[in-house]
Write an enzyme that holds these catalytic residues in place. Structure first.
Site, PDB file in Angstrom:
ATOM      1  N   CYS A 269      22.625 -58.161 -10.066  1.00 39.82           N
ATOM      2  CA  CYS A 269      22.780 -56.802 -10.584  1.00 39.82           C
ATOM      3  C   CYS A 269      23.946 -56.737 -11.576  1.00 39.82           C
ATOM      4  CB  CYS A 269      22.898 -55.807  -9.428  1.00 39.82           C
ATOM      5  SG  CYS A 269      22.343 -54.172  -9.932  1.00 39.82           S
TER       6      CYS A 269
ATOM      7  N   HIS B 182      18.144 -56.839  -6.436  1.00 35.16           N
ATOM      8  CA  HIS B 182      18.949 -57.330  -5.304  1.00 35.16           C
ATOM      9  C   HIS B 182      18.077 -58.182  -4.386  1.00 35.16           C
ATOM     10  CE1 HIS B 182      22.630 -54.798  -5.744  1.00 35.16           C
ATOM     11  NE2 HIS B 182      21.792 -54.028  -6.423  1.00 35.16           N
TER      12      HIS B 182
ATOM     13  N   GLU C 270      18.886 -60.107  -2.145  1.00 37.00           N
ATOM     14  CA  GLU C 270      19.467 -60.250  -0.800  1.00 37.00           C
ATOM     15  C   GLU C 270      18.866 -59.272   0.208  1.00 37.00           C
ATOM     16  OE1 GLU C 270      20.955 -58.971  -3.440  1.00 37.00           O
ATOM     17  OE2 GLU C 270      22.424 -57.414  -2.969  1.00 37.00           O
TER      18      GLU C 270
HETATM   19  N1  GLN Z   1      26.886 -50.721 -11.984  1.00 36.45           N
HETATM   20  C1  GLN Z   1      25.694 -51.379 -12.450  1.00 36.45           C
HETATM   21  C2  GLN Z   1      24.562 -50.386 -12.691  1.00 36.45           C
HETATM   22  O1  GLN Z   1      24.589 -49.283 -12.181  1.00 36.45           O
HETATM   23  C3  GLN Z   1      25.246 -52.440 -11.463  1.00 36.45           C
HETATM   24  C4  GLN Z   1      24.871 -51.882 -10.124  1.00 36.45           C
HETATM   25  C5  GLN Z   1      24.806 -52.919  -9.038  1.00 36.45           C
HETATM   26  O2  GLN Z   1      25.385 -54.006  -9.155  1.00 36.45           O
HETATM   27  N2  GLN Z   1      24.157 -52.592  -7.950  1.00 36.45           N
HETATM   28  O3  GLN Z   1      23.624 -50.687 -13.386  1.00 36.45           O
END
Ligand code: GLN
Length: 539
Positions: free
Chosen positions: A385, A511, A513
């Site tokens: 992310c 994600h 995970e």
């Molecule tokens: N802050 C970034 C976004 O909102 C990444 C979010 C995250 O790592 N879950 O796109």
């Protein structure tokens, strides 16, 4: 309430953090291993509608389900143990309950009545207790009540549990109380008094626990069990010892040894549908405990002082590592402590580097340094992310020479927004539940590392973000060797970025995970660890 579904309620006493989630998940696993269908839900007493707006330092990671619910991290344990997806219905907070009741009140649904905690709040809680049961898919619903008995804020939940016993009837209702038996070193004694008091509090609320699960550092002698049974009004063989375990994954077997599942089945008049089968679980544990190799992997993020902030990532390494008999020594490193002077010293012992998800500017430049180090030194790199977004920014700055390349999250005025707010996010004015959340499809390029890992072209992964790769820069970036190897088939949103001339450099917008379980280790984690093993050999 006519229903054949059986309900188990788990409350906690004496202190928080006794591991109700792990006990719930372990009991669920044992029942499931007998062919009984189970789901687990958690009721949290705080006023936030969901944990999505909470800083990870408050409650650890926010876990995201397929349907895009932002939930308590215990739901992660439920999925990792049971291998069955959860949903918004599996996690309800006091905030959500009140929000529902107040919305109904504004619509006039209470027909002029005074709206009160009893019956309106407790009715709303109960209708949420029973919601998953009404789907008809489960033989057993385990409900974990967050917090401790005696907390002011959990009173309505406890009252709803008391009432549920009468809705459901004695053979469909079971109450488990999880408590602590402290050991006093000076007296060399295990003490039962805190548990007696905790059970008294439950009794005052009208709930007689059927089973006591007692967390302890030492075996409970027969006389301690006897005393607990006598004072707490439970059968002696319903006093279950829960010794501290080396791994959370040992707990189902410990509970099996203590016959927790059998006691539950007797009370609920449940019978096994198949002979208990824990072979695949034991196989996993065998590999976990007998690794044939090891690697050191750095997890670089800004919430490292509370490892629960990265719970699912840490557990994903456990599942993936065990699947290839590799012990992963995970080093949590604060990105705020990494800079252009010390990065070498901080990172050189690592066989693989993961840059974690996150929000905001703090520690951002340390992450950039980390990615540069991994890219230039050909250290296996996994960006999740925000980690993927940092990888893109680092590449644009240091390979393409776009010095001010940035994300508009970090610098809203940047002239080179290689990462930018998603179009649909521009009109969002509320923080809670408004990110791009939950499961979305991604199509993989056949030549990619991602395809090699998943072994298929179409995947589904869960998301939680507001910013995305800006496709205006795609051609330029790809021409220098960073390739978009995964995209959303409908919108073209870039889901995966990989660097071609690198042993393993994969950044993912999603994600992975959240979907790793004991029985289904996440393929990207498995291949990342394998790349780290290969790197260690040539180092
Ligand atoms: N802050 C970034 C976004 O909102 C990444 C979010 C995250 O790592 N879950 O796109």
């Amino acid at each position: 309430m006519a229903s054949s579904t059986k309900y188990i309620f788990i409350t906690g006493g004496v202190t928080s953090s006794l591991g109700k989630g792990i006990i719930a998940a372990s009991l669920g696993k044992l029942l499931q291993s007998r062919g009984i269908t189970v789901t687990i839900q958690k009721f949290d007493p705080y006023l936030n509608i969901d944990p999505g707006t909470l800083n990870p330092y408050e409650h650890g990671e926010c876990y995201v389900t397929d349907d895009g619910a932002e939930t308590d991290l215990d739901l992660g344990h439920y999925e990792r143990f049971l291998n069955v997806p959860t949903s918004q219905s599996n996690n309800i907070t006091t905030g959500r309950i009140y929000n529902n009741v107040i919305t109904k009140e504004r619509k006039g649904e209470f027909l002029g009545k005074t709206v009160q905690v009893i019956p309106h709040i407790t009715d709303e809680i109960k209708s949420n207790f029973y919601k998953l049961g009404q789907e008809g898919k489960y033989d057993v619903i385990i409900t974990e009540i967050g917090g401790c008995v005696g907390d002011i804020e959990s009173l309505p939940f406890i009252e709803a549990v008391r009432q549920a016993r009468w809705d459901l009837g004695p053979s469909n209702f079971l109450s488990i109380h999880l408590t602590l038996i402290p050991y006093l070193k000076a007296a060399k004694e295990l003490k039962t008094k805190p548990t007696q008091h905790s059970v008294k509090q439950l009794l005052e609320a009208g709930i007689q626990p059927d089973i006591l699960v007692c967390r302890t550092e030492y075996h409970l002698p027969a006389e301690v069990k006897k005393k607990l049974a006598l004072f707490c009004n439970v059968q002696i063989n319903n006093v279950i010892e829960a010794m501290d375990a080396d791994s959370i994954y040992d707990v189902p077997l410990l509970m099996k040894k203590e016959k927790l599942d059998e006691r539950v089945m007797t009370k609920l008049k449940l019978t096994s549908k198949i002979p208990l089968d824990l072979e695949s679980w034991k196989d996993f544990l065998g590999k976990l405990k007998n690794p044939t190799q090891d690697v050191t992997i750095g997890l670089i993020g800004k919430y490292v002082s509370l490892p629960d902030s990265y719970k699912s990532i840490i557990e994903s390494f456990t599942h993936a590592g065990a699947s290839i008999e590799c012990q992963v020594n995970l080093k949590l490193i604060s990105s705020e402590e990494i800079n252009s002077d010390n990065f070498q010293a901080k990172l050189e012992e690592l066989d693989g580097i993961l840059v974690a998800p996150g929000f905001g500017e703090r520690g951002f430049e340390g992450k950039i340094e980390t990615v540069r180090y991994a890219r230039e030194n050909k250290v296996p790199f996994f960006g999740i992310c925000l980690g993927m977004q940092v990888a893109v920014i680092e590449f644009a700055r240091n390979v393409l020479g776009i010095e001010d390349a940035n994300s508009t999250e970090m610098d809203p005025m940047t002239t080179n927004p290689v990462i930018a707010l998603m179009e649909e996010q521009k009109k969002v004015d509320q923080m809670g539940g408004t990110m791009r959340l939950g499961s979305y499809a991604c199509d993989l390029k056949k030549s990619s590392k991602a395809f090699a890992a998943y072994g298929k072209q179409k995947i589904q992964e869960r998301h939680r973000h507001r910013y995305e790769f800006n496709n205006d820069y795609l051609e330029q970036i790809e021409s220098k060797g960073m390739i978009a190897t995964g995209k959303n088939p409908e919108t073209g949103l870039v889901e995966i970025m990989e660097i071609k001339n690198h042993p393993w450099f994969v950044g993912v917008q999603f994600h992975p995970e959240y979907k790793s379980t004991v029985l289904n280790p996440q393929p990207l984690f498995v291949n990342f660890i394998q790349a780290a093993i290969d790197n260690k050999k040539i180092k």
